[in-house]
Design an enzyme around this catalytic site. Structure first.
Site, PDB file in Angstrom:
ATOM      1  N   SER A  28       0.707  -1.243   0.047  1.00  0.00           N
ATOM      2  CA  SER A  28      -0.018  -0.176   0.099  1.00  0.00           C
ATOM      3  C   SER A  28       1.019   1.341   0.038  1.00  0.00           C
ATOM      4  CB  SER A  28      -0.960   0.203   1.195  1.00  0.00           C
ATOM      5  OG  SER A  28      -1.744  -0.976   1.239  1.00  0.00           O
ATOM      6  N   HIS A  74      -3.215   1.055  -5.153  1.00  0.00           N
ATOM      7  CA  HIS A  74      -2.866  -0.041  -5.892  1.00  0.00           C
ATOM      8  C   HIS A  74      -2.922   0.184  -7.343  1.00  0.00           C
ATOM      9  CE1 HIS A  74      -2.384  -2.515  -2.144  1.00  0.00           C
ATOM     10  NE2 HIS A  74      -3.075  -1.607  -1.806  1.00  0.00           N
ATOM     11  N   HIS A  89      -5.315  -8.866  -3.290  1.00  0.00           N
ATOM     12  CA  HIS A  89      -5.446  -9.522  -1.826  1.00  0.00           C
ATOM     13  C   HIS A  89      -6.746 -10.352  -1.806  1.00  0.00           C
ATOM     14  CE1 HIS A  89      -3.889  -5.505  -1.468  1.00  0.00           C
ATOM     15  NE2 HIS A  89      -3.362  -5.834  -0.427  1.00  0.00           N
ATOM     16  N   TYR A 122      -9.082 -10.422   0.407  1.00  0.00           N
ATOM     17  CA  TYR A 122     -10.200  -9.912   0.770  1.00  0.00           C
ATOM     18  C   TYR A 122     -11.151  -9.109  -0.527  1.00  0.00           C
ATOM     19  CZ  TYR A 122      -7.589  -5.439   0.656  1.00  0.00           C
ATOM     20  OH  TYR A 122      -6.756  -4.387   0.371  1.00  0.00           O
ATOM     21  N   GLU A 123     -10.354  -9.062  -1.634  1.00  0.00           N
ATOM     22  CA  GLU A 123     -10.969  -8.441  -2.862  1.00  0.00           C
ATOM     23  C   GLU A 123     -11.807  -9.565  -3.580  1.00  0.00           C
ATOM     24  OE1 GLU A 123      -8.188  -5.785  -5.557  1.00  0.00           O
ATOM     25  OE2 GLU A 123      -6.797  -6.744  -4.059  1.00  0.00           O
ATOM     26  N   ALA A 175       2.067  -2.678   4.277  1.00  0.00           N
ATOM     27  CA  ALA A 175       1.553  -1.568   5.362  1.00  0.00           C
ATOM     28  C   ALA A 175       0.797  -2.771   6.343  1.00  0.00           C
ATOM     29  CB  ALA A 175       0.495  -0.877   4.764  1.00  0.00           C
ATOM     30  N   MET A 219      -3.210  -7.622   5.798  1.00  0.00           N
ATOM     31  CA  MET A 219      -3.894  -8.617   5.079  1.00  0.00           C
ATOM     32  C   MET A 219      -3.360  -9.072   3.665  1.00  0.00           C
ATOM     33  SD  MET A 219      -7.077  -6.094   5.399  1.00  0.00           S
ATOM     34  CE  MET A 219      -7.684  -5.181   6.956  1.00  0.00           C
ATOM     35  N   SER A 220      -1.907  -9.342   3.799  1.00  0.00           N
ATOM     36  CA  SER A 220      -1.517  -9.612   2.646  1.00  0.00           C
ATOM     37  C   SER A 220      -0.181 -10.460   2.870  1.00  0.00           C
ATOM     38  CB  SER A 220      -0.977  -8.482   1.789  1.00  0.00           C
ATOM     39  OG  SER A 220      -0.016  -7.710   2.569  1.00  0.00           O
ATOM     40  N   ASN A 269      -0.291   2.123  11.653  1.00  0.00           N
ATOM     41  CA  ASN A 269      -1.199   2.447  12.743  1.00  0.00           C
ATOM     42  C   ASN A 269      -0.981   1.300  13.720  1.00  0.00           C
ATOM     43  OD1 ASN A 269      -2.296   0.596  10.390  1.00  0.00           O
ATOM     44  ND2 ASN A 269      -3.583   0.079  12.478  1.00  0.00           N
ATOM     45  N   HIS A 328      -8.287   3.172   6.376  1.00  0.00           N
ATOM     46  CA  HIS A 328      -7.280   3.055   5.160  1.00  0.00           C
ATOM     47  C   HIS A 328      -6.571   4.518   4.975  1.00  0.00           C
ATOM     48  CE1 HIS A 328      -5.740   0.980   1.927  1.00  0.00           C
ATOM     49  NE2 HIS A 328      -6.390   1.652   1.119  1.00  0.00           N
TER      50      HIS A 328
HETATM   51  N1  HPA Z   1      -4.932  -4.504  10.473  1.00  0.00           N
HETATM   52  C1  HPA Z   1      -4.791  -5.145   9.423  1.00  0.00           C
HETATM   53  N2  HPA Z   1      -4.148  -4.771   8.374  1.00  0.00           N
HETATM   54  C2  HPA Z   1      -3.754  -3.637   8.312  1.00  0.00           C
HETATM   55  C3  HPA Z   1      -3.915  -2.513   9.521  1.00  0.00           C
HETATM   56  C4  HPA Z   1      -4.298  -3.378  10.594  1.00  0.00           C
HETATM   57  O1  HPA Z   1      -4.149  -2.567  11.479  1.00  0.00           O
HETATM   58  N3  HPA Z   1      -2.870  -1.597   8.880  1.00  0.00           N
HETATM   59  C5  HPA Z   1      -2.612  -1.857   7.815  1.00  0.00           C
HETATM   60  N4  HPA Z   1      -3.100  -2.899   7.230  1.00  0.00           N
END
Ligand code: HPA
Length: 319
Positions: free
Chosen positions: A35, A68, A92, A94-95, A122, A226-227, A250, A287
């Site tokens: 990301s 992306h 991903h 999740y897509e 990320a 998530m990747s 984060n 995001h």
């Molecule tokens: N959780 C899951 N995936 C992420 C996060 C998170 O806090 N930050 C960036 N990708």
């Protein structure tokens, strides 16, 4: 969609080779840009760079996430001019893609000869050692989807790529992790801003609940995202050495949150007990925050990857 077979991967690499100058018929290094980290391709020599949109490559599906771009870029990286293929934007789970679709490009890269893969992402920080903006060299992972059946190697084994039961105990090559730290310190990244840790993959797209975050931290994860894991498993299956880097974008909320029962009792004058969680309300991951932190730190990560590539070129020349 037709089933993915060995021929599907081959058709894809044949297509790329047919369009590429000879210099890139074999590439040594693959880089997956997470990301907001696709800026790396803007630092490579523009005169020899060749780009393909995913949608134009046979076997690739179009990627949908904001931030992306969805392109495969061939270029010379670093002073060593290492022939490199970059995925700018990844697929991903999740897509809605299958694990095989998500990892499709990695096997195409394998067919094109990559020996090393750098995977960036990320991630949310779970460890109190981490702060937002830190880099984490991945030294191991948890595959939450993989542990319950969503491993990209489930199903027919493609023997030409690798064995049925590959070991992933040392998925993140020690020597590459050392080179990454060396590169980081050489480009001026401070020791307190980079560390090693364990990455946990969750499927997403919802971020973790507080309870899930506590669970992940308790079992030993330092960051969550998530990747990455599917691509790493497919790369290791094919014998490719992997360096994984997370950018902590984060802080994942782990606190339990306020105690509703206690607050009612306080309001009714029935308790004077202080809620230990009262001050732990925090904003949740979003995001936009992820993209903002990536943009802020992407320069450091780019310099690290470039220097790493040069150190790798030096070290493989010696051997
Ligand atoms: N959780 C899951 N995936 C992420 C996060 C998170 O806090 N930050 C960036 N990708």
């Amino acid at each position: 969609m037709a089933a993915i077979t060995e021929a599907t991967y081959k058709a894809s690499s044949d297509y790329l080779i047919s369009k590429l100058p000879e210099d890139f018929h074999t590439v040594k290094l693959g880089v997956i840009c997470g990301s907001g980290l696709g800026g790396l391709v803007d630092t490579i020599d523009p005169t020899t760079k060749v780009e393909f949109l995913y949608k134009d490559i046979p076997g690739f599906v179009a990627s949908t996430v904001v931030g992306h771009a969805g392109k495969l870029v061939f270029g010379h990286l670093g002073e060593s001019r290492t022939p490199t293929v970059f995925m700018v934007g990844r697929y991903h789970f999740y897509e809605g893609y299958t694990m095989l679709q998500c990892t499709f490009p990695v096997r195409v890269m394998a067919l094109m000869g990559i020996q090393y893969l750098i995977v960036t992402n990320a991630a949310g920080g779970l460890s109190s050692d981490h702060k937002v903006g830190d880099l984490m060299i991945i030294n191991d992972h948890f595959s939450m989807p993989g542990m319950v059946g969503n491993n990209p190697l489930v199903g027919h084994n493609f023997d030409s790529f690798g064995t049925r039961f590959p070991a992933v105990s040392d998925a993140y090559t020690y020597a590459l992790r050392k080179l990454a730290f060396k590169a980081a310190f050489e480009v001026g990244i401070k020791t307190e801003d980079i560390r090693e840790g364990v990455y946990a993959m969750v499927s997403g797209p919802s971020f973790e609940t507080r309870a899930e975050a506590r669970y992940l931290a308790t079992i030993g994860a330092d960051a969550v995202g998530m990747s990455t894991v599917p691509e790493v498993v497919i790369a290791r299956h094919a014998g490719i050495k992997v360096l994984g880097i997370s950018l902590i974008t984060n802080d994942v909320v782990r606190a339990r949150g306020k105690d509703a029962k206690l607050e009612v009792l306080q309001e009714m004058g029935l308790s004077t007990e202080v809620d230990p969680e009262e001050d732990t309300e925090k904003s949740f991951a979003n995001h936009a925050e992820v993209l903002e932190t990536s943009a802020m730190r992407s320069n450091d990560l780019q310099r690290l990857v470039t220097r790493f590539t040069d150190l790798l070129a030096e070290s493989t020349k010696e051997n």
